[in-house]
Each structure stands twice: as structure tokens, then as C-alpha cells.
Design an enzyme around this catalytic site. Structure first.
Site, short mmCIF file in Angstrom:
data_model
loop_
_atom_site.label_atom_id
_atom_site.label_comp_id
_atom_site.label_asym_id
_atom_site.label_seq_id
_atom_site.Cartn_x
_atom_site.Cartn_y
_atom_site.Cartn_z
N LYS A 196 9.04 5.69 -1.53
CA LYS A 196 9.33 6.33 -0.24
C LYS A 196 8.99 5.38 0.90
CE LYS A 196 7.15 8.96 2.92
NZ LYS A 196 7.97 8.53 4.04
N GLU A 232 -9.43 1.27 14.79
CA GLU A 232 -8.19 0.50 14.70
C GLU A 232 -7.21 0.98 15.78
OE1 GLU A 232 -5.35 1.31 11.46
OE2 GLU A 232 -5.38 -0.85 11.08
N CYS A 260 -2.18 -4.63 9.91
CA CYS A 260 -3.45 -4.08 9.40
C CYS A 260 -4.56 -5.12 9.43
CB CYS A 260 -3.24 -3.55 7.99
SG CYS A 260 -2.52 -4.78 6.90
N GLU A 301 -4.10 0.94 0.41
CA GLU A 301 -4.24 -0.16 1.38
C GLU A 301 -4.26 0.49 2.75
OE1 GLU A 301 -4.73 -3.24 0.81
OE2 GLU A 301 -4.19 -3.43 -1.31
P1 NAD Z 1 0.92 6.64 8.00
O1 NAD Z 1 -0.26 6.90 7.15
O2 NAD Z 1 1.21 7.56 9.11
O3 NAD Z 1 2.25 6.66 7.08
C1 NAD Z 1 2.38 5.85 5.95
C2 NAD Z 1 3.37 6.48 4.99
O4 NAD Z 1 2.83 7.71 4.50
C3 NAD Z 1 4.72 6.82 5.63
O5 NAD Z 1 5.75 6.53 4.70
C4 NAD Z 1 4.60 8.33 5.85
O6 NAD Z 1 5.84 9.00 5.86
C5 NAD Z 1 3.79 8.74 4.62
N1 NAD Z 1 3.09 10.03 4.74
C6 NAD Z 1 2.72 10.69 5.88
N2 NAD Z 1 2.08 11.85 5.54
C7 NAD Z 1 2.02 11.89 4.19
C8 NAD Z 1 1.45 12.82 3.25
N3 NAD Z 1 0.81 13.93 3.64
N4 NAD Z 1 1.53 12.53 1.93
C9 NAD Z 1 2.14 11.40 1.51
N5 NAD Z 1 2.72 10.50 2.34
C10 NAD Z 1 2.64 10.74 3.67
O7 NAD Z 1 0.80 5.13 8.48
P2 NAD Z 1 1.75 4.33 9.46
O8 NAD Z 1 1.55 4.82 10.85
O9 NAD Z 1 3.13 4.31 8.88
O10 NAD Z 1 1.17 2.82 9.32
C11 NAD Z 1 0.09 2.34 10.07
C12 NAD Z 1 -1.16 2.29 9.22
O11 NAD Z 1 -0.93 1.58 8.02
C13 NAD Z 1 -2.30 1.56 9.91
O12 NAD Z 1 -3.50 2.28 9.75
C14 NAD Z 1 -2.39 0.24 9.14
O13 NAD Z 1 -3.65 -0.38 9.17
C15 NAD Z 1 -2.00 0.66 7.78
N6 NAD Z 1 -1.53 -0.50 7.01
C16 NAD Z 1 -2.35 -1.06 6.07
C17 NAD Z 1 -1.96 -2.19 5.35
C18 NAD Z 1 -2.86 -2.83 4.33
O14 NAD Z 1 -2.39 -3.71 3.60
N7 NAD Z 1 -4.12 -2.47 4.22
C19 NAD Z 1 -0.69 -2.74 5.60
C20 NAD Z 1 0.11 -2.17 6.57
C21 NAD Z 1 -0.31 -1.05 7.28
#
Ligand code: NAD
Length: 482
Positions: free
Chosen positions: A177, A385, A286, A252
Site C-alpha cells: 500500500k 520531528e 526522516c 521505520e
Molecule cells: P503516516 O504514518 O501518516 O502514513 C504512512 C502510511 O501509513 C501511509 O501509507 C498511510 O496511508 C498509512 N496509514 C495511515 N493510517 C494507517 C493505519 N491506521 N493503519 C495502517 N496504515 C495507515 O506517515 P507520513 O506522513 O506518510 O510520513 C511521514 C513520516 O514517515 C515521518 O514521521 C517520517 O519520519 C517517517 N518516515 C520514516 C522513514 C524511516 O526510514 N525511518 C522514512 C520515511 C519517512
């Protein structure tokens, strides 16, 4: 642009069951590019069934042949390089060069795991050396099964490659997804799977949001393992879902990474690395090194060098040849970063360069690069963050003081150390509590090394042999020697 109202299941495009339509935006022009139909639990059901059916054959195919598919995927991505970069820049707001990095790192990852898949096959059934006489032991590594993979919007191609490539190499089948905010670049993966005639059901891609697809996917009892990249709030929910049935999970999550400029650093080089660590991808990364810890003797000259560089950043059209920094990827992220700027104002932070005082392009979700100095360590901007182009600085009195300041964080994803002496940089780096540490460099990604964090930054490691191990179940056969 065509609406994304199909799901990719069993190597076919099928109508999404969902009825909700979400806009897919161009954040520079603040206009809708297309819309995506948010699928629901019925799409998840069909995709998981397809992946389950495909598993035995995909496993039996062997690592060598699975690797050829991964190499072909890398070739197909390379062939679409220009178009994908443009799509990514348009949907994500990344400057073109940043879109190129996202794609190239993804391609390198598919190629790396193509090799790993071959190595995996070569080591199946290897004899374990041990001290017990008259007993033989053989080691096998089986795929973890059907895996559910969920990614965020900031680096769509590379975050998905870090999961899809090792999962397929291991012999797992995938229900993937992508983020509903940037579904366009990843759509290409499904198109490529079709073009390559990958075995049906091996790679399934579902469009939708967390509510419609994410939740049913993470709670589905026939998913053997979950791998998630995204925010801490959602990551914790994914982990709770994985607890049902004691399924494996890797996370992650976020970061608040430090960059340490030691007393012997060269100011100009340090300034270049500080800039690369925070303003790359408009700070939406991130591993952004968003906490600058600078030796007190260098602080004033470093702030001066940074101010000059910040003023030279060209904000503009992500597709423009002269653009250094594009807009925030979404209106939501734009509002979120603005909320932090308001907090900084309430906290009385002292700006060297302030987002609110710079002329911005006439449209687009822009935040100007910002630098706060002498930020107290209990400031929310120091601890949380932000995921935007906001750098906070604090002075250190010694290497040990810098290490203590760096390690005083709930996160532990990345860190950078800048020093005139590489050995000193490595000594300080070794003392840091983080998974990815650069010295006299920034944000270099090598597929052979690991990616992941300590503490609140997540669980598990991607990339390298560790990333493959995440999708494997190890077993031994032990009996009398032949
Ligand atoms: P997010 O957690 O809002 O969404 C991530 C994914 O999860 C999306 O595909 C979203 O649709 C899905 N999602 C949302 N609610 C869900 C649920 N209840 N159950 C399952 N899936 C669900 O994050 P974002 O805003 O897309 O990304 C930003 C965040 O990602 C930041 O905190 C960043 O640090 C982190 N990030 C971490 C890494 C790493 O390698 N550690 C890399 C990139 C981004």
C-alpha cells in the site's frame, strides 16, 4: 490524468471496491492532478488471497530466478527514468535532482537484492560447523510468507524498494500500500510487473488511505508479516495490529537527528554538510539532521556561513532547472510546519533566518528555510520531528558535551559528525545512539549497509543482509551424521 480507480491484484487491474475519492495533488501549482479511489477491506481480501495462492510457486522458483525479475524491474525503472522523475517532482514537489536520487537509490536496491536472492539460493542447506560428534546440522531460510508493506509519501520509490526488493528476493509475496498522497510514482511498479509478466499474485498494489486499506491490511489474519514506514502514531497502531496472532513487524519511524560540528571542523565544509542534512527534500526526510550541535568557538562563523547559503537557496518550480527547493508535499504538511513556526514564536526562539520574512513563489505549499540559534533543549522544536526545512542550533563546550546533547533524544535514526580529523569523527560517531551515522558526509545511502533506528525511530533494520533476514524464517535440520 486518468483517475486511479483500479487496484492491481493477481497481475490484473480490477475495479476498486471503494466509493471515496481522494485528490492527488500537484503541490507547486496547488491543483488536483487526478484522484484516487480509496479501496476497502474487500480489495485487501482479494489481494491477500492472490498473494497466498502465489506463494508456493514463487518460493519454489528459487532465489536465482527471483533475482532475474528484480534485475528486470530495475531495468524497467531505469528505462522510465525521465518520466518517473517528472511524475515524482510533480506529485511530490521534489526538485528534479531529488526525484533522481529517490529513483536511483531504488534501482540500486532492486539490483542489490537481485544479487542477494542468488546468494540466498546458494547457501540453502549449508552444513553448520559445530562441536558435537556424530551429528549433522543443515540450515535453510524460508520466506516469511505473505507480507503487508505500507509506505509514506516523502521518498515514494526508495521506501517501497527497501521493502519490496528484499521481500521478493526472500520468496515472500507482497500486498503493498503506497501513500494515498503520492500514489503516482509507485503506480509504475504495477505497470512494470504487468509488462514483465511477473507470476500473478506475487506483487499486489492497493490504492487507498489508512482507514480503507491500511487498517484491514494490518489486521488481516492471513498476513504473516508487516513492514511499515511512516509516523510514530501510525506505527504504534501497526504494531498493535501485528500483536494479533503474534505476527512479525518492522517499523521505520521518525527522527530528530543531530549533526555535530566539532571544534576542529572546517567552517565551509561543515556549512555545506549542515545544509545538505536539513534542507534536502525541503526537510521532509526522516534522517534530516535537524539539530545542529556546534562547538561554541565555531558557532558565530558557522551561523554566518549558513545564513549566506540559506539566502542562496532558490525556491521554485520542482521541474525548473534552477530550483534547489520545492514546496512541502501536501497542504497538510504545510500547515503542520506552520504550526511549529507558531510554536517557535511562542517559545521566543531566536532566528538567524526566519521562514516568515522571505518572499515566496506566488503559489505552492512553500516554507522558506529557517535556522534558529541557541535553542533550549526543552524546546518542542528541539525535541519533536518537524519534517520541514527548520534547523535548530545549540552550542556545545566539548566533544563529550556534544555527544551528551546528541544522545538526549527519544529518537535514534541518524546522526552526522563533522571534524577535521576522521578518526576523531569516528570516535564520536561510535558513541552516538543512532542507526545511520555519517562522518564528514551527509545522507549517503549504500544498499550493503543497514537502515533503521534506535529507540522511537523504529524496530528492525532495512537494507543489507539485515533487510533480507527480516523476510526470512530460519530453520535447521539436525540428525545423525551420514
Ligand atoms: P503516516 O504514518 O501518516 O502514513 C504512512 C502510511 O501509513 C501511509 O501509507 C498511510 O496511508 C498509512 N496509514 C495511515 N493510517 C494507517 C493505519 N491506521 N493503519 C495502517 N496504515 C495507515 O506517515 P507520513 O506522513 O506518510 O510520513 C511521514 C513520516 O514517515 C515521518 O514521521 C517520517 O519520519 C517517517 N518516515 C520514516 C522513514 C524511516 O526510514 N525511518 C522514512 C520515511 C519517512
Amino acid at each position: 490524468m486518468q483517475a486511479l480507480n483500479h487496484q492491481f491484484i493477481d497481475n490484473c487491474w480490477v475495479n476498486s471496491h471503494g466509493t471515496r475519492h481522494l485528490p492527488v495533488m500537484d503541490p507547486y501549482h496547488e491543483r488536483q492532478l487526478t484522484e484516487v479511489t480509496a479501496g476497502d477491506a474487500r480489495d485487501v481480501e482479494a489481494a491477500v488471497e492472490a498473494a497466498r495462492r502465489a506463494l508456493p510457486e514463487w518460493q519454489a522458483l528459487g532465489g536465482e530466478r527471483r533475482g532475474t525479475y528484480l534485475n528486470a524491474l530495475a531495468d524497467a525503472l531505469t528505462a522510465r527514468r525521465e518520466a518517473l522523475m517528472e511524475l515524482s517532482a510533480t506529485n511530490n514537489g521534489k526538485a528534479l535532482a531529488e526525484a533522481g536520487i529517490d529513483l536511483d537509490d531504488a534501482i540500486a536496491c532492486y539490483r542489490y537484492y537481485a544479487r542477494q536472492a542468488g546468494d540466498l539460493e546458494a547457501r540453502q542447506g549449508r552444513r553448520i560447523t559445530h562441536d558435537i560428534e556424530g551429528v549433522d546440522a543443515y540450515c535453510y531460510e524460508d520466506p516469511a510468507g505473505v507480507v503487508g508493506l505500507i509506505t509514506p509519501w516523502n521518498f515514494p520509490l526508495v521506501t517501497s524498494a527497501w521493502k519490496i526488493a528484499p521481500a521478493l528476493a526472500a520468496g515472500c509475496t507482497v500486498v503493498f500500500k503506497p501513500s494515498e498522497i503520492t500514489p503516482l510514482p509507485e503506480q509504475a511498479l504495477a505497470e512494470i510487473a504487468l509488462e514483465l509478466e511477473m507470476p500473478p499474485g506475487v506483487l499486489n498494489l492497493l490504492h487507498g488511505d489508512g482507514e480503507g486499506i491500511g487498517k484491514p491490511l494490518t489486521h488481516h489474519s492471513d498476513i504473516d508479516k508487516l513492514s511499515f514506514t511512516g509516523s510514530n502514531a501510525v506505527g504504534e497502531r501497526v504494531m498493535q495490529a501485528a500483536a494479533e496472532g503474534s505476527r512479525g513487524v518492522s517499523l521505520e519511524l521518525g527522527g530528530k537527528s543531530p549533526i555535530l560540528v566539532l571544534a576542529d571542523a572546517d567552517i565551509d565544509q561543515a556549512a555545506d554538510w549542515v545544509m545538505a542534512g536539513i534542507y534536502f527534500n525541503s526537510g521532509q526526510i526522516c534522517s534530516a539532521t535537524s539539530r545542529l550541535i556546534v562547538h561554541e568557538t565555531l558557532a558565530e562563523s558557522l551561523f554566518e556561513a549558513l545564513a549566506t547559503r540559506i539566502d542562496a537557496i532558490r525556491l521554485g518550480d520542482p521541474l525548473g532547472a534552477n530550483t534547489d527547493m520545492g514546496p512541502m508535499t501536501s497542504q497538510h504538511q504545510h500547515e503542520r510546519v506552520h504550526a511549529y513556526l507558531a510554536i517557535a514564536e511562542r517559545e521566543g526562539l531566536h532566528a538567524v533566518r526566519d521562514a516568515r520574512h522571505r518572499q515566496l513563489p506566488p503559489h505552492g505549499y512553500f516554507i522558506a528555510p529557517t535556522l534558529y540559534r541557541d535553542v533550549p533543549t526543552d524546546s518542542r522544536l528541539w525535541r519533536e520531528e518537524v519534517f520541514g526545512p527548520i534547523l535548530c542550533a545549540h552550542k556545545a563546550t566539548s566533544d563529550d558535551d556534544a555527544i551528551a546533547l546528541a544522545n538526549d533524544s527519544a529518537f535514534g535514526l541518524a546522526a552526522t559528525v563533522i571534524s577535521g580529523a576522521p578518526q576523531r569523527a569516528r570516535r564520536v560517531g561510535r558513541a552516538l545512539r543512532a542507526g545511520n551515522i555519517w562522518y564528514n558526509s551527509e545522507q549517503i545511502i549504500i544498499p550493503e549497509t543497514s537502515w533503521g533506528g534506535f529507540g522511537h525511530s523504529g524496530i528492525g533494520r532495512e537494507l543489507g543482509p539485515w533487510g533480507l533476514a527480516d523476510y526470512l524464517e530460519v530453520k535447521h535440520l539436525i540428525g545423525p551424521a551420514d
